[in-house]
Design a protein around this motif. Sequence first.
Motif, PDB file in Angstrom:
ATOM      1  N   THR A   1       0.829  -1.200   0.000  1.00 33.54           N
ATOM      2  CA  THR A   1       0.000   0.000   0.000  1.00 33.54           C
ATOM      3  C   THR A   1       0.864   1.251   0.000  1.00 33.54           C
ATOM      4  O   THR A   1       0.570   2.227  -0.697  1.00 33.54           O
ATOM      5  CB  THR A   1      -0.928   0.012   1.221  1.00 33.54           C
ATOM      6  OG1 THR A   1      -1.692  -1.193   1.233  1.00 33.54           O
ATOM      7  CG2 THR A   1      -1.858   1.205   1.184  1.00 33.54           C
TER       8      THR A   1
ATOM      9  N   ARG B   1      -6.775   9.736  -2.339  1.00 25.20           N
ATOM     10  CA  ARG B   1      -8.099   9.120  -2.462  1.00 25.20           C
ATOM     11  C   ARG B   1      -7.944   7.758  -3.094  1.00 25.20           C
ATOM     12  O   ARG B   1      -7.059   7.544  -3.925  1.00 25.20           O
ATOM     13  CB  ARG B   1      -9.017   9.972  -3.348  1.00 25.20           C
ATOM     14  CG  ARG B   1      -9.381  11.296  -2.766  1.00 25.20           C
ATOM     15  CD  ARG B   1     -10.161  12.152  -3.744  1.00 25.20           C
ATOM     16  NE  ARG B   1     -11.531  11.696  -3.926  1.00 25.20           N
ATOM     17  CZ  ARG B   1     -12.415  12.330  -4.688  1.00 25.20           C
ATOM     18  NH1 ARG B   1     -12.068  13.411  -5.355  1.00 25.20           N
ATOM     19  NH2 ARG B   1     -13.639  11.887  -4.802  1.00 25.20           N
ATOM     20  N   ARG B   2      -8.824   6.840  -2.699  1.00 21.83           N
ATOM     21  CA  ARG B   2      -8.801   5.509  -3.293  1.00 21.83           C
ATOM     22  C   ARG B   2      -9.221   5.599  -4.752  1.00 21.83           C
ATOM     23  O   ARG B   2     -10.156   6.312  -5.108  1.00 21.83           O
ATOM     24  CB  ARG B   2      -9.734   4.580  -2.519  1.00 21.83           C
ATOM     25  CG  ARG B   2      -9.269   4.276  -1.106  1.00 21.83           C
ATOM     26  CD  ARG B   2     -10.348   3.562  -0.316  1.00 21.83           C
ATOM     27  NE  ARG B   2     -10.718   2.302  -0.934  1.00 21.83           N
ATOM     28  CZ  ARG B   2     -10.068   1.139  -0.758  1.00 21.83           C
ATOM     29  NH1 ARG B   2      -9.015   1.114   0.022  1.00 21.83           N
ATOM     30  NH2 ARG B   2     -10.480   0.043  -1.353  1.00 21.83           N
TER      31      ARG B   2
ATOM     32  N   ALA C   1     -10.480   3.753   4.486  1.00 20.12           N
ATOM     33  CA  ALA C   1     -10.464   2.500   3.766  1.00 20.12           C
ATOM     34  C   ALA C   1     -10.035   1.392   4.703  1.00 20.12           C
ATOM     35  O   ALA C   1      -9.762   1.605   5.875  1.00 20.12           O
ATOM     36  CB  ALA C   1      -9.499   2.598   2.588  1.00 20.12           C
TER      37      ALA C   1
ATOM     38  N   GLN D   1     -16.112   3.612  -6.379  1.00 17.27           N
ATOM     39  CA  GLN D   1     -15.251   2.768  -5.559  1.00 17.27           C
ATOM     40  C   GLN D   1     -16.066   1.652  -4.918  1.00 17.27           C
ATOM     41  O   GLN D   1     -15.613   0.511  -4.813  1.00 17.27           O
ATOM     42  CB  GLN D   1     -14.563   3.610  -4.481  1.00 17.27           C
ATOM     43  CG  GLN D   1     -13.565   2.826  -3.631  1.00 17.27           C
ATOM     44  CD  GLN D   1     -12.344   2.386  -4.415  1.00 17.27           C
ATOM     45  OE1 GLN D   1     -11.962   3.027  -5.394  1.00 17.27           O
ATOM     46  NE2 GLN D   1     -11.727   1.295  -4.006  1.00 17.27           N
TER      47      GLN D   1
ATOM     48  N   PHE E   1      -4.233   4.451  -5.713  1.00 16.19           N
ATOM     49  CA  PHE E   1      -4.593   5.710  -5.094  1.00 16.19           C
ATOM     50  C   PHE E   1      -4.424   6.835  -6.107  1.00 16.19           C
ATOM     51  O   PHE E   1      -3.667   6.708  -7.063  1.00 16.19           O
ATOM     52  CB  PHE E   1      -3.702   6.004  -3.877  1.00 16.19           C
ATOM     53  CG  PHE E   1      -3.996   5.148  -2.689  1.00 16.19           C
ATOM     54  CD1 PHE E   1      -4.937   5.530  -1.742  1.00 16.19           C
ATOM     55  CD2 PHE E   1      -3.336   3.948  -2.513  1.00 16.19           C
ATOM     56  CE1 PHE E   1      -5.214   4.723  -0.656  1.00 16.19           C
ATOM     57  CE2 PHE E   1      -3.598   3.134  -1.430  1.00 16.19           C
ATOM     58  CZ  PHE E   1      -4.545   3.527  -0.495  1.00 16.19           C
TER      59      PHE E   1
ATOM     60  N   GLU F   1     -15.409  -2.352  -5.496  1.00 21.33           N
ATOM     61  CA  GLU F   1     -15.163  -3.294  -4.405  1.00 21.33           C
ATOM     62  C   GLU F   1     -16.198  -4.417  -4.397  1.00 21.33           C
ATOM     63  O   GLU F   1     -15.879  -5.553  -4.019  1.00 21.33           O
ATOM     64  CB  GLU F   1     -15.129  -2.554  -3.076  1.00 21.33           C
ATOM     65  CG  GLU F   1     -13.953  -1.597  -2.971  1.00 21.33           C
ATOM     66  CD  GLU F   1     -13.604  -1.247  -1.545  1.00 21.33           C
ATOM     67  OE1 GLU F   1     -14.258  -1.763  -0.619  1.00 21.33           O
ATOM     68  OE2 GLU F   1     -12.665  -0.458  -1.351  1.00 21.33           O
TER      69      GLU F   1
ATOM     70  N   GLU G   1      -7.863  -0.183  -7.160  1.00 25.54           N
ATOM     71  CA  GLU G   1      -6.850  -0.828  -6.327  1.00 25.54           C
ATOM     72  C   GLU G   1      -5.648   0.082  -6.072  1.00 25.54           C
ATOM     73  O   GLU G   1      -4.712  -0.297  -5.369  1.00 25.54           O
ATOM     74  CB  GLU G   1      -6.375  -2.121  -7.003  1.00 25.54           C
ATOM     75  CG  GLU G   1      -7.458  -3.198  -7.019  1.00 25.54           C
ATOM     76  CD  GLU G   1      -7.289  -4.159  -8.178  1.00 25.54           C
ATOM     77  OE1 GLU G   1      -6.557  -3.818  -9.129  1.00 25.54           O
ATOM     78  OE2 GLU G   1      -7.896  -5.230  -8.141  1.00 25.54           O
TER      79      GLU G   1
END
Length: 428
Positions: free
Chosen positions: A126, A159-160, A399, A357, A165, A361, A163
């Motif tokens: 990440t 921000r997401r 998240a 998003q 950012f 998901e 998968e």
Amino acid sequence: MEQLKITSATPNSALLDLPWRLPLIDWPSDVLAALPRGISRHVVRFVRLDGRVLAIKEISQDVAFREYGMLRQLRKLEIPSVRPVGVVTGRTSDSGEPLEAALVTEHLAFSLPYRSVFSQWLRDETANRLIDALAVLIVRLHLAGFFWGDVSLSNTLFRRDAEQFAAYLVDAETGALHRELTRGQREHDLEIARVNIIGELMDLAAGELLDSEIDEVAFGNSLVDRYRDLWEALTGVEAFASDERWRVAARIERLNALGFDVGELDITTDIDGTTVRIQPQVVDAGHHSRRLLKLTGLDVQDNQARRLLNDLDSYQAATDRQEDDPQLVAHDWLQNVFHPTVRAVPRELRRKLEPAQLYHEILDHRWFISEQSGHDVPMPETVASYVKNVLRYRPDEKAILGMEPGDEPEGPEADYFHYAAAEPGDRD
């Protein structure tokens, strides 16, 4: 006596109701919004006003107007940055003492400062994605001729984006726009970024807020490497034999895969015509998001758009409509698939993630539970499982990676948390 003045391109009289006669640090809690804040040289507070959240920063009047103007220019250039709302001047305390001006920007919904991300349940992969996002942002700024002058994690929000950012510029105090940056200016910005990032991560490590496995210096250096790789891919000159002209289309496809559009290509041929050289002249980010926006009207991040476009393509194939008008197919997908899926999530839980998003998901969760069960799981069953086993554990505007260790669910549903945090290539 100087009077309070609000300079804004989009005036909002509700701004007058805020307690401008108090120093920002003394504003009462009943007007503040409890959101995570990054480190700043200035006092920054968040307030809720007319259904939106604003960020207010106390700063000198000259700097406030300069930054306000710079942020407006960046927005016109479609650079990922916070939206400027206005500048408040003429502030005085109840005793008549002059107070600093205030720069007002709109809070970036579903975003987090780096300390909120790095200091919690963060995997090495990440952290790599965050560095990748910052590298893309710096490249986009440099392509637009913007010298940041203070590149740092503190001046960035994340921000997401599926998968990955997406990184947004928050602070433009030291920035300057030029027609084109020299290599020296770009390298100077990179060195500032490298040193600042190493220092910021060392600060987290000193406070025992950073995973001991993360190498601060390596991460600072990796940003420079990733920036240079991306810059070369976007702007580098490529030479090939004249009978290999398919490489022109291949170069464009490669740039599209990175999420960039090519406005022009500078193509030159040797005098004898044996060698062709190409170089992109105009490169704009957001290839997938622009295509999705044109087809559906959905305005989302580029990686989210890529995922939604893939699902749209699957829908077109599954309904045997490859020969139909793409916009008609997209309209049906939007009405029959996307919107019903998002609306199936309880209203009180939808605000935890952006709709795109959320849908991404849910698709991920469907793949995961289908693999576990050995057959395709219907979408209604997928949504119910996702809400029960994943979404209900999410704090607002955070998240999975923002959860404290021990907060994640236990049992079979915990497997999905590890799957969702993994790199795509690790999902086996």
